[in-house]
Every structure is written in C-alpha cells, then in structure tokens.
Design a protein around this motif. Structure first.
Motif, PDB file in Angstrom:
ATOM      1  N   ASN A 232       0.873  -1.168   0.000  1.00 22.13           N
ATOM      2  CA  ASN A 232       0.000   0.000   0.000  1.00 22.13           C
ATOM      3  C   ASN A 232       0.911   1.219   0.000  1.00 22.13           C
ATOM      4  N   GLY A 233       1.287   1.649  -1.205  1.00 25.32           N
ATOM      5  CA  GLY A 233       2.311   2.680  -1.309  1.00 25.32           C
ATOM      6  C   GLY A 233       3.666   2.093  -0.959  1.00 25.32           C
ATOM      7  N   ASP A 234       4.323   2.700   0.015  1.00 22.85           N
ATOM      8  CA  ASP A 234       5.640   2.227   0.435  1.00 22.85           C
ATOM      9  C   ASP A 234       5.584   1.244   1.599  1.00 22.85           C
ATOM     10  N   SER A 235       4.373   0.937   2.073  1.00 23.29           N
ATOM     11  CA  SER A 235       4.219   0.070   3.232  1.00 23.29           C
ATOM     12  C   SER A 235       3.427  -1.176   2.855  1.00 23.29           C
ATOM     13  N   PRO A 236       3.593  -2.260   3.608  1.00 25.42           N
ATOM     14  CA  PRO A 236       2.810  -3.464   3.332  1.00 25.42           C
ATOM     15  C   PRO A 236       1.313  -3.203   3.491  1.00 25.42           C
ATOM     16  N   PHE A 237       0.532  -3.828   2.641  1.00 25.72           N
ATOM     17  CA  PHE A 237      -0.921  -3.760   2.728  1.00 25.72           C
ATOM     18  C   PHE A 237      -1.387  -4.571   3.939  1.00 25.72           C
TER      19      PHE A 237
END
Length: 262
Positions: free
Chosen positions: A174-179
């Motif tokens: 999710n963007g630069d972070s894990p979903f």
C-alpha cells in the motif's frame, strides 16, 4: 450517467442489477467487496429506499459496510445473523466449473467466511473475468505478519510440486508500506499464470504455517451472473446446469450513481 460508463462498467452494472432480483423481503444477505459488488449494494439500497425492501446485510469489509449504511441498508454482523440466505459478490476470475479467484480487493478471508455461511452464493461479473483455466489473475494468500517472509518462502517451495506455470510471489503493498487486511494480516500475491488443479492447491496452501486463507473459492459458488456491455446478462446455475439470458435497459438514476468511485 449510464451513457458515460465504459462497456466494462455497463457489464458490471447490469450483472449487479440482475442479481438483486434474487433478494427477497426478510432475507439476510452477504454483501461482497469490490467494484462490481459496489454496484450491487447501490442497487439494493435503491430497493430499500424506494420499494421498501426489508433486508439485513452482512458486509465482507469495512468499506462495504460504510457503503451499505450510506445507501440505507441495515448492517449486522455475521455473528448476529448466524446464517445467511444469500451472498452476492464479485470475482477476479471464474472458470467453467464455477471455481473462483477472489481477493483482489484484499477482503478474501471475510468474503470466504460469509459465502460459506450462506444457503446460496451468486457471483456477479463482466464477461472478461471468465477464463478456461484460473491463474492469469494473481492468487492472493493471506498470511499473518509474524514470520511472513518464512511463510512466503514455504509457499514458493510448495509451488515446485504443484501444477502451475509460474512460481513467483510478491508481498502486496500500500504505497511504500505493506498492505494490511481488515484483520491486520498481509497478502502475498502468487503469479502462477495457470492453475492446473485449483482444488489441490487450495488445500495445500492452507496447510502452510502462517497462511490464514487463500483466494481460491472451490465448491462455494452456485450461480454466476455475467454482464455484457450491451446490457445483456446471462444467469448460469451450476445446480441445474441452466443458462438464462435477459437484457436490461439502462435508466439514469442520480441516487444510484452519485459519488460511486469504484
């Protein structure tokens, strides 16, 4: 408004519109997640507001719950409902035996729980989702965050012995972070190209430590409603091996289409 829809969106809309004809007064209905399911929720809301349809809906995600409340559907939990008369949901792929890949929207766990707690599951789809063999769409596998890299490695190792063409996997971001799913888990997407034995793969995946659930829905779907861009719909039922065709006319409805941004 419908004149501005693409052929794919028109196909999704007519499939969703046809599906709500199966909803009867007093039913407890599972409400799916995704772009096609959002059309269905809107159509149900219109029946609730304008025709006085009385139903209780069990949503499969927080965003479906928000939309259902927005359009006037009474929302209850699955624990409150205990069992459902009907679940209507979309699919990312379906084959001729009504096996499905679901979870592109990240709600596969709740979707599978709700669908299996129903007397009947109806899948609504545009014709582009029909495939000869599952697997072109990445298969979502929900895993707990603890040790997710180990779970991912175990899944990839298991794929060596499965009847699939591809074996790569990626952590959904999710963007630069894990979903994160609604349950706080991660999703690993398997890029398999073709799944030769969906039933076997579904069973083996769920035996891997850390795996919560996978996006293969086997022996769950009873009916598929397929929409086409010209307004035609096909209702295919696996129980009596029947196919019925209809054509729906597009009628503009400000209430139905306002703020729908799927």
């Amino acid at each position: 408004m419908t004149g501005e829809l693409s052929p794919i969106d028109k196909a999704k809309f007519v499939a969703a519109k046809k599906s709500v004809e199966f909803v009867e007064d007093g039913m407890r209905v599972g409400l799916g997640t995704g772009s096609t399911a959002a059309w269905m929720v809107r159509c149900l809301g219109e029946l609730v507001r304008e025709d006085g349809l009385k139903i209780r809906g069990v949503p499969t995600s927080t965003r479906t719950a928000a939309l259902a409340r927005e359009v006037g559907i009474e929302v209850i939990s699955l624990d409150e409902a205990r069992w459902l008369d009907l679940t209507i949901d979309g699919a990312d792929e379906f084959d001729g035996e009504f096996n499905l890949i679901k979870g592109g929207g990240g709600a596969l766990l709740q979707e599978k729980i709700v669908a299996t707690a129903s007397d009947r599951m109806i899948v609504i789809s545009d014709v582009s989702k029909e495939v000869e063999n599952l697997g072109a769409f990445p298969l979502p596998v929900e895993v707990i965050p603890f040790g997710w890299q180990t779970s991912k490695a175990l899944v990839e190792e298991m794929l060596d012995s499965m009847d699939v063409l591809g074996q790569s996997s990626t952590l959904r971001m999710n963007g630069d972070s894990p979903f994160f799913t609604d349950e706080g888990n991660h999703i690993i997407d398997l890029h398999l190209t073709r799944i030769g034995n969906p039933r076997q793969l579904a069973m083996v995946l769920n035996q891997i430590p850390g795996v919560v659930e996978n996006g293969l829905f086997i022996d769950i779907c009873d009916t598929v409603i397929v929409g086409f861009g010209d307004g035609r719909v096909q209702v295919r039922d696996i129980n009596d091996d029947s196919v019925e065709e209809d054509k729906l006319e597009f009628v503009d409805s400000d209430n139905l289409f306002t703020d729908l941004s799927e």
